[in-house]
Structures are given as structure tokens and as C-alpha cells.
Design a protein around this motif. Structure first.
Motif, PDB file in Angstrom:
ATOM      1  N   GLY A  98       0.781  -1.241   0.118  1.00 35.73           N
ATOM      2  CA  GLY A  98      -0.022   0.003   0.078  1.00 35.73           C
ATOM      3  C   GLY A  98       0.839   1.233   0.117  1.00 35.73           C
ATOM      4  O   GLY A  98       2.091   1.130  -0.179  1.00 35.73           O
ATOM      5  N   ALA A  99       0.140   2.304   0.327  1.00 39.72           N
ATOM      6  CA  ALA A  99       0.959   3.580   0.120  1.00 39.72           C
ATOM      7  C   ALA A  99       2.154   3.987   0.938  1.00 39.72           C
ATOM      8  O   ALA A  99       3.270   4.674   0.533  1.00 39.72           O
ATOM      9  CB  ALA A  99       0.004   4.804   0.451  1.00 39.72           C
ATOM     10  N   GLY A 100       2.328   3.068   1.863  1.00 38.10           N
ATOM     11  CA  GLY A 100       3.647   3.240   2.920  1.00 38.10           C
ATOM     12  C   GLY A 100       4.856   2.924   1.987  1.00 38.10           C
ATOM     13  O   GLY A 100       5.674   3.608   2.193  1.00 38.10           O
ATOM     14  N   ILE A 101       4.826   2.063   1.319  1.00 42.72           N
ATOM     15  CA  ILE A 101       6.231   1.698   0.375  1.00 42.72           C
ATOM     16  C   ILE A 101       6.473   2.664  -0.634  1.00 42.72           C
ATOM     17  O   ILE A 101       7.628   3.052  -0.745  1.00 42.72           O
ATOM     18  CB  ILE A 101       6.088   0.070  -0.382  1.00 42.72           C
ATOM     19  N   SER A 102       5.520   3.374  -1.007  1.00 41.84           N
ATOM     20  CA  SER A 102       5.783   4.497  -2.197  1.00 41.84           C
ATOM     21  C   SER A 102       5.941   5.901  -1.404  1.00 41.84           C
ATOM     22  O   SER A 102       6.698   6.513  -1.833  1.00 41.84           O
ATOM     23  CB  SER A 102       4.351   4.482  -2.860  1.00 41.84           C
ATOM     24  N   ALA A 103       5.419   6.143  -0.130  1.00 41.33           N
ATOM     25  CA  ALA A 103       5.706   7.295   0.618  1.00 41.33           C
ATOM     26  C   ALA A 103       7.338   7.319   0.738  1.00 41.33           C
ATOM     27  O   ALA A 103       7.922   8.415   1.043  1.00 41.33           O
ATOM     28  CB  ALA A 103       4.989   7.182   2.010  1.00 41.33           C
ATOM     29  N   GLU A 104       7.988   6.072   0.995  1.00 42.94           N
ATOM     30  CA  GLU A 104       9.473   6.029   1.191  1.00 42.94           C
ATOM     31  C   GLU A 104      10.115   6.364   0.022  1.00 42.94           C
ATOM     32  O   GLU A 104      11.476   6.573  -0.038  1.00 42.94           O
ATOM     33  CB  GLU A 104      10.011   4.602   1.795  1.00 42.94           C
ATOM     34  N   SER A 105       9.344   6.446  -1.198  1.00 38.49           N
ATOM     35  CA  SER A 105      10.057   7.126  -2.412  1.00 38.49           C
ATOM     36  C   SER A 105       9.595   8.512  -2.591  1.00 38.49           C
ATOM     37  O   SER A 105       9.850   9.256  -3.555  1.00 38.49           O
ATOM     38  CB  SER A 105       9.478   6.440  -3.597  1.00 38.49           C
ATOM     39  N   GLY A 106       8.848   9.069  -1.459  1.00 36.34           N
ATOM     40  CA  GLY A 106       8.326  10.441  -1.917  1.00 36.34           C
ATOM     41  C   GLY A 106       7.059  10.808  -2.318  1.00 36.34           C
ATOM     42  O   GLY A 106       6.797  11.811  -2.579  1.00 36.34           O
TER      43      GLY A 106
END
Ligand SMILES: [Zn+2]
Length: 273
Positions: A25-33
Motif C-alpha cells: 500500500g501507500a507506505g512503500i511509495s511514501a518512502e520514495s516521496g
């Protein structure tokens, strides 16, 4: 760091599991900004009105103001294209390489980072679509096409190109194209979102790794509960505690709190070679 007892458990479960599924979910992409677009950064102004993402990402809004919806998606796509896959994404590519047909990736993210990192399209179920693709708004076929290159990708706050709609057309029939994403007022299906495939995968999953998602949408909830109901193991990776972490804990699962860009590479190191 994964403690030695947890590492041993993970190692033996990865060895024994016939089918391993990763749900992101969104968490893994949040770590890409990439922002979630559900928070304040998702608001979008059309004329004098400010719209919440849950209003913008709807078929109703697209019917009413397709230009505004496409402008919003062009902006979001530009943000996604500026971001790069992080070590968590790359760890999942390595996981797929090592597990082969035992591996399925189900993602709620529309940013396309898993495919850009190198996961295979056939084993990656993008259950909410992909912002880099479009399809016919009249559904003349099941075709999915890349959003054309000439659509602006500069990190502009809003494209001023009012001729967008003339360029974004179905290559088959010439009708208006729409973003290939699942909107809030639409339902999952197999043709575009691999709905039945995801449920079938959940049904046979022995080990489910949940990454950076908190359980706010229906299909992920369903998948986690199906895996638990048939006695599968749930591993939750998240920076904060959440519903899935609680579910994992109450079913003898594993919870690793921390950024998935750290925990996923650590897990991949434990895979039997
Ligand atoms: Zn068409």
C-alpha cells in the motif's frame, strides 16, 4: 534489525510456504516521496472550488469535468514519474526472482513503481490500476494503453493545456480516454483490476506479507482475513501500528515496525538460496 528468533521463524515459513503473497500500500511509495493523495496534499482547486481527492477520483467528477480530472492525474503522474523505486521495491523484485511461481504481488498503488523496479506484469496485480496507463471511457475493448509521451510530465502544479482532451483518446474507437485507475464510486473487477485472481491467490496463500497499508479499503481487508481464516501466516511491515498489525499479532503472526525500505531487504536476505 530482525531478532534471531523472528529470523528463524521467517526462514522456516518462507521455506515451507507453497504460495507467498505480498500486499503493498501507500507506505512503500511514501518512502520514495510519493504522497498518499488522501491527505491535505491531495486537495485540488478547480476554478474557485477546492476538491478533496475522494471527490476528484470519481466517475461522477470525470463525467462532469473530464478536463479537470485529467489535469489532476497529469499532475499526480508527474509526481510519480519524478520518484524512483526504493530498496523496498527492489527487494520485492529479488523476492520474485528467488520464489518464481510461488510469488504474487498485489498492490494498491497506482504509481507503477513495482513494475518500474522490475516486478513482472504477470505476477503483479495492480488492483487499483496504474496512473501511467489509460483506457477507453466507453469500454469498447479491454485494451489498456500507455498515457502518451507528449502529456506533460514536468512537476507543474497544474497543466494549462486545455487541449488535453483532444489528445487523450481511445486508439481503438476515438472516444475519450480515461485514467486506468479504480475510482471511489466504482467496483473492483477481473478485466481491469484482477479482482477474482486476487481472491484466488488469497485462497491459496500460506504466507502473506503486508507492506505499508493500514486496512482502509475493502479488498485488502478481505485478502488478509481470507489468509488468516485458512491458517496462513501474516507478516505486517509498517512504520506505525495498524489494524493488520493487530490482526497479525492476534494470530501468531509477525510484526516488524519500521520503514519497509529496511525491513524488506532484511527479509530477502533470509530467503533460502
Ligand atoms: Zn474505445
Amino acid at each position: 534489525m530482525i531478532d534471531s528468533r523472528t529470523a528463524a521463524r521467517l526462514r522456516s515459513h518462507f521455506r515451507a510456504a507453497g504460495s507467498i503473497t505480498v500486499l503493498t500500500g501507500a507506505g512503500i511509495s511514501a518512502e520514495s516521496g510519493i504522497p498518499t493523495f488522501r491527505g491535505p496534499e491531495g486537495y485540488w482547486t478547480v476554478g474557485s472550488q477546492s476538491y478533496h481527492p475522494q471527490k476528484m477520483a470519481t466517475h461522477a467528477m470525470f463525467s462532469k469535468d473530464p478536463l479537470a480530472v485529467w489535469q489532476w492525474y497529469c499532475y499526480r503522474r508527474a509526481v510519480c514519474l519524478q520518484a524512483d523505486p526504493n530498496p523496498g521495491h527492489r527487494a520485492l523484485v529479488e523476492m520474485e526472482r528467488q520464489l518464481g511461481e510461488r510469488f504474487t504481488l498485489i498492490t494498491q498503488n497506482v504509481d507503477g513503481l513495482h513494475l518500474r523496479a522490475g516486478n513482472s506484469p504477470s505476477r503483479t496485480y495492480q488492483i487499483h490500476g496504474n496512473i501511467n496507463w489509460m483506457r477507453c471511457s466507453m469500454e469498447c475493448s479491454a485494451g489498456i494503453y500507455p498515457v502518451p509521451d507528449f502529456i506533460p510530465t514536468a512537476p507543474v502544479s497544474k497543466t494549462t493545456d486545455t487541449g488535453l482532451l483532444e489528445k487523450l483518446v481511445c486508439p481503438e474507437c476515438g472516444s475519450r480516454a480515461r485514467p486506468h485507475v479504480l475510482w471511489f464510486d466504482e467496483s473492483y473487477d477481473e478485466t481491469f483490476y484482477r479482482f477474482e485472481s486476487s481472491l484466488r491467490t488469497a485462497q491459496k496463500t500460506d504466507l502473506l506479507v503486508v507492506v505499508g497499508t493500514s486496512g482502509s479499503t475493502t479488498l485488502p481487508n478481505h485478502i488478509v482475513n481470507m489468509v488468516l481464516a485458512q491458517g496462513g501466516l501474516v507478516v505486517d511491515l509498517n512504520i506505525t501500528s495498524n489494524l493488520f498489525a493487530e490482526l497479525a499479532r492476534s494470530h501468531q503472526g509477525i510484526v516488524l515496525q519500521g520503514p519497509s525500505s529496511q525491513t524488506l531487504p532484511e527479509i530477502v536476505k533470509l530467503l533460502p538460496r
